[in-house]
Design a protein around this motif. Structure first.
Motif, PDB file in Angstrom:
ATOM      1  N   ALA A 167     -60.631 -36.548  82.327  1.00 44.60           N
ATOM      2  CA  ALA A 167     -59.827 -37.289  83.087  1.00 44.60           C
ATOM      3  C   ALA A 167     -60.466 -37.204  84.724  1.00 44.60           C
ATOM      4  CB  ALA A 167     -58.572 -36.516  83.553  1.00 44.60           C
ATOM      5  N   GLY A 168     -61.299 -36.042  84.859  1.00 42.39           N
ATOM      6  CA  GLY A 168     -61.859 -36.219  86.512  1.00 42.39           C
ATOM      7  C   GLY A 168     -63.008 -37.584  86.518  1.00 42.39           C
TER       8      GLY A 168
ATOM      9  N   HIS B 147     -59.510 -45.017  86.321  1.00 41.92           N
ATOM     10  CA  HIS B 147     -58.896 -45.712  85.173  1.00 41.92           C
ATOM     11  C   HIS B 147     -57.476 -45.214  84.924  1.00 41.92           C
ATOM     12  CE1 HIS B 147     -62.762 -47.911  84.568  1.00 41.92           C
ATOM     13  NE2 HIS B 147     -63.430 -46.607  84.636  1.00 41.92           N
ATOM     14  N   VAL B 148     -57.135 -43.842  85.265  1.00 39.63           N
ATOM     15  CA  VAL B 148     -56.016 -43.161  84.776  1.00 39.63           C
ATOM     16  C   VAL B 148     -55.100 -44.299  85.188  1.00 39.63           C
ATOM     17  CG1 VAL B 148     -54.628 -41.287  84.955  1.00 39.63           C
ATOM     18  CG2 VAL B 148     -57.089 -40.902  84.887  1.00 39.63           C
ATOM     19  N   VAL B 149     -53.856 -44.386  84.539  1.00 36.50           N
ATOM     20  CA  VAL B 149     -52.627 -44.965  84.638  1.00 36.50           C
ATOM     21  C   VAL B 149     -51.661 -44.164  84.781  1.00 36.50           C
ATOM     22  CG1 VAL B 149     -50.816 -46.645  83.721  1.00 36.50           C
ATOM     23  CG2 VAL B 149     -53.303 -47.182  83.115  1.00 36.50           C
ATOM     24  N   TRP B 150     -50.986 -43.901  85.946  1.00 36.09           N
ATOM     25  CA  TRP B 150     -50.526 -42.822  86.449  1.00 36.09           C
ATOM     26  C   TRP B 150     -48.665 -42.815  86.019  1.00 36.09           C
ATOM     27  CZ3 TRP B 150     -53.226 -38.560  87.467  1.00 36.09           C
ATOM     28  CH2 TRP B 150     -54.650 -38.796  87.962  1.00 36.09           C
ATOM     29  N   ALA B 151     -48.348 -44.085  85.697  1.00 38.25           N
ATOM     30  CA  ALA B 151     -46.935 -44.140  85.641  1.00 38.25           C
ATOM     31  C   ALA B 151     -46.281 -43.518  84.824  1.00 38.25           C
ATOM     32  CB  ALA B 151     -46.840 -45.721  85.462  1.00 38.25           C
TER      33      ALA B 151
ATOM     34  N   GLY C 200     -58.905 -47.285  80.265  1.00 38.21           N
ATOM     35  CA  GLY C 200     -57.739 -46.614  80.501  1.00 38.21           C
ATOM     36  C   GLY C 200     -56.893 -45.661  79.561  1.00 38.21           C
ATOM     37  N   LEU C 201     -57.064 -46.150  78.328  1.00 40.29           N
ATOM     38  CA  LEU C 201     -56.536 -45.182  77.054  1.00 40.29           C
ATOM     39  C   LEU C 201     -57.276 -43.832  77.114  1.00 40.29           C
ATOM     40  CD1 LEU C 201     -55.731 -46.452  73.742  1.00 40.29           C
ATOM     41  CD2 LEU C 201     -56.721 -44.316  73.930  1.00 40.29           C
ATOM     42  N   VAL C 202     -58.627 -43.619  77.368  1.00 41.50           N
ATOM     43  CA  VAL C 202     -59.198 -42.364  77.017  1.00 41.50           C
ATOM     44  C   VAL C 202     -58.710 -41.542  78.454  1.00 41.50           C
ATOM     45  CG1 VAL C 202     -61.381 -41.311  77.230  1.00 41.50           C
ATOM     46  CG2 VAL C 202     -61.103 -43.299  75.703  1.00 41.50           C
ATOM     47  N   SER C 203     -58.831 -41.902  79.517  1.00 50.44           N
ATOM     48  CA  SER C 203     -58.610 -41.431  80.805  1.00 50.44           C
ATOM     49  C   SER C 203     -57.205 -41.052  80.966  1.00 50.44           C
ATOM     50  CB  SER C 203     -59.209 -42.437  82.106  1.00 50.44           C
ATOM     51  OG  SER C 203     -58.268 -43.473  82.132  1.00 50.44           O
TER      52      SER C 203
ATOM     53  N   ASP D  50     -63.632 -53.332  73.712  1.00 50.00           N
ATOM     54  CA  ASP D  50     -62.317 -52.811  73.263  1.00 50.00           C
ATOM     55  C   ASP D  50     -61.830 -52.906  72.133  1.00 50.00           C
ATOM     56  OD1 ASP D  50     -61.897 -52.105  76.148  1.00 50.00           O
ATOM     57  OD2 ASP D  50     -60.670 -53.934  76.577  1.00 50.00           O
ATOM     58  N   HIS D  51     -62.410 -54.040  71.385  1.00 49.47           N
ATOM     59  CA  HIS D  51     -61.933 -54.357  69.997  1.00 49.47           C
ATOM     60  C   HIS D  51     -62.697 -53.422  69.066  1.00 49.47           C
ATOM     61  CE1 HIS D  51     -61.249 -56.426  66.398  1.00 49.47           C
ATOM     62  NE2 HIS D  51     -62.637 -56.448  65.882  1.00 49.47           N
ATOM     63  N   ARG D  52     -63.849 -53.059  69.212  1.00 49.07           N
ATOM     64  CA  ARG D  52     -64.719 -52.020  68.425  1.00 49.07           C
ATOM     65  C   ARG D  52     -64.227 -50.671  68.865  1.00 49.07           C
ATOM     66  NH1 ARG D  52     -71.007 -54.002  68.485  1.00 49.07           N
ATOM     67  NH2 ARG D  52     -70.649 -55.732  67.349  1.00 49.07           N
ATOM     68  N   PHE D  53     -63.681 -50.258  70.002  1.00 46.81           N
ATOM     69  CA  PHE D  53     -63.093 -48.958  70.399  1.00 46.81           C
ATOM     70  C   PHE D  53     -61.561 -48.996  69.544  1.00 46.81           C
ATOM     71  CE2 PHE D  53     -59.932 -46.903  72.629  1.00 46.81           C
ATOM     72  CZ  PHE D  53     -60.657 -45.470  72.704  1.00 46.81           C
ATOM     73  N   MET D  54     -60.873 -49.953  69.432  1.00 43.49           N
ATOM     74  CA  MET D  54     -59.681 -49.798  68.852  1.00 43.49           C
ATOM     75  C   MET D  54     -59.703 -49.572  67.235  1.00 43.49           C
ATOM     76  SD  MET D  54     -57.327 -49.582  71.234  1.00 43.49           S
ATOM     77  CE  MET D  54     -56.024 -49.378  70.250  1.00 43.49           C
ATOM     78  N   LEU D  55     -60.710 -50.279  66.870  1.00 41.82           N
ATOM     79  CA  LEU D  55     -60.920 -50.230  65.408  1.00 41.82           C
ATOM     80  C   LEU D  55     -61.595 -48.670  65.038  1.00 41.82           C
ATOM     81  CD1 LEU D  55     -63.201 -53.408  64.301  1.00 41.82           C
ATOM     82  CD2 LEU D  55     -60.847 -52.723  63.844  1.00 41.82           C
TER      83      LEU D  55
END
Length: 248
Positions: free
Chosen positions: A69-70, A75-79, A165-168, A222-227
């Motif tokens: 995360a650090g 990229h972190v989405v804090w909501a 964003g997803l990983v972080s 992003d596509h390959r990452f999601m696969l």
């Protein structure tokens, strides 16, 4: 100097293997979003005494996720973090206080089936809108089961984030969960001191794995990452179901 990393019951070769696995597990998670925690737990289950497995794994994962995360903080989405934190407090407290211990096979099969359904079908709406409930359920389960990052990943995956964003964001949520879990185990009386050297060493090697895995993440679309993420989710789910049904 290396002897400082060794609890009395662990041989030098075992310590070296654990350090290497920590690097590899963090590399996998940084590159593909998750999977490393389950790999690490599986190896630690073979190499560590049962009473130390979940507490030590939790602190190592705390350090690993904090480092991840650090290094990707922007990229972190804090909501979702506040509600997830409140839910995690509730889940960890319930898991620490309740004497009920679900049969491990039931937890494994249940999570495995849920993950497969969430990958192959549209994730349930509450997974994208109720971070608090996700935190409560996953944090309760992690007190008994250990690696519930795949459960939280279903939530972060449903948010429609970019790969970074997803990983972080996943790392930030897991930092909260493992942090609260580690505090609870300390309150319950687990002695972390004899394991401190090994934990620090595994966290440092995990940070190196994170930095290496991030280079792979930067090269993926992003596509390959999601696969890759969906593939890891399905393989992990199948392994969970198999382990639950066979006891292996």
């Amino acid at each position: 100097m290396i002897e400082l990393l060794m609890p009395p019951e662990l041989a030098l070769s075992i310590v070296g293997l654990l350090l290497g696995v920590s690097f590899f597990a963090s590399f996998i998670t940084a590159a593909f979003g998750l999977g490393g925690g389950a790999v690490l737990l599986a190896l630690m289950a073979i190499l560590l005494p049962p009473a130390a497995l979940i507490p030590v794994h939790g602190v190592v994962q705390l350090g690993s996720n904090l480092g991840r995360a650090g290094t990707m903080l922007r990229h972190v989405v804090w909501a979702s973090l506040p509600a997830f934190t409140v839910g995690s407090l509730i889940g960890v407290a319930l898991g620490g206080v309740l004497a009920v211990n679900f049969p491990p096979w039931m937890v494994q099969v249940g999570i495995g089936c849920f993950i497969i359904w969430s990958v192959l079908a549209r994730p349930p709406r509450w997974m994208a809108t109720n971070a608090g409930l996700t935190g409560t359920i996953s944090s309760f389960l992690t007190m008994f089961f250990g690696a519930t990052g795949v459960f939280v990943a279903v939530f972060t995956k449903s948010l429609g984030l970019s790969r970074h964003g997803l990983v972080s964001t996943h790392a930030a949520l897991m930092t909260v969960q493992h942090g609260l879990k580690s505090v609870m185990f300390a309150v319950l009386g687990f002695a972390f001191a004899p394991w401190a050297g090994l934990i620090i060493g595994m966290i440092l090697f995990g940070l190196l794995g994170t930095l290496a895995g991030r280079q792979v993440l930067n090269r993926l679309t992003d596509h390959r990452f999601m696969l890759a993420l969906n593939g890891i989710l399905l393989v992990t789910a199948a392994r969970l179901i198999w382990a639950g049904l066979t006891g292996e």
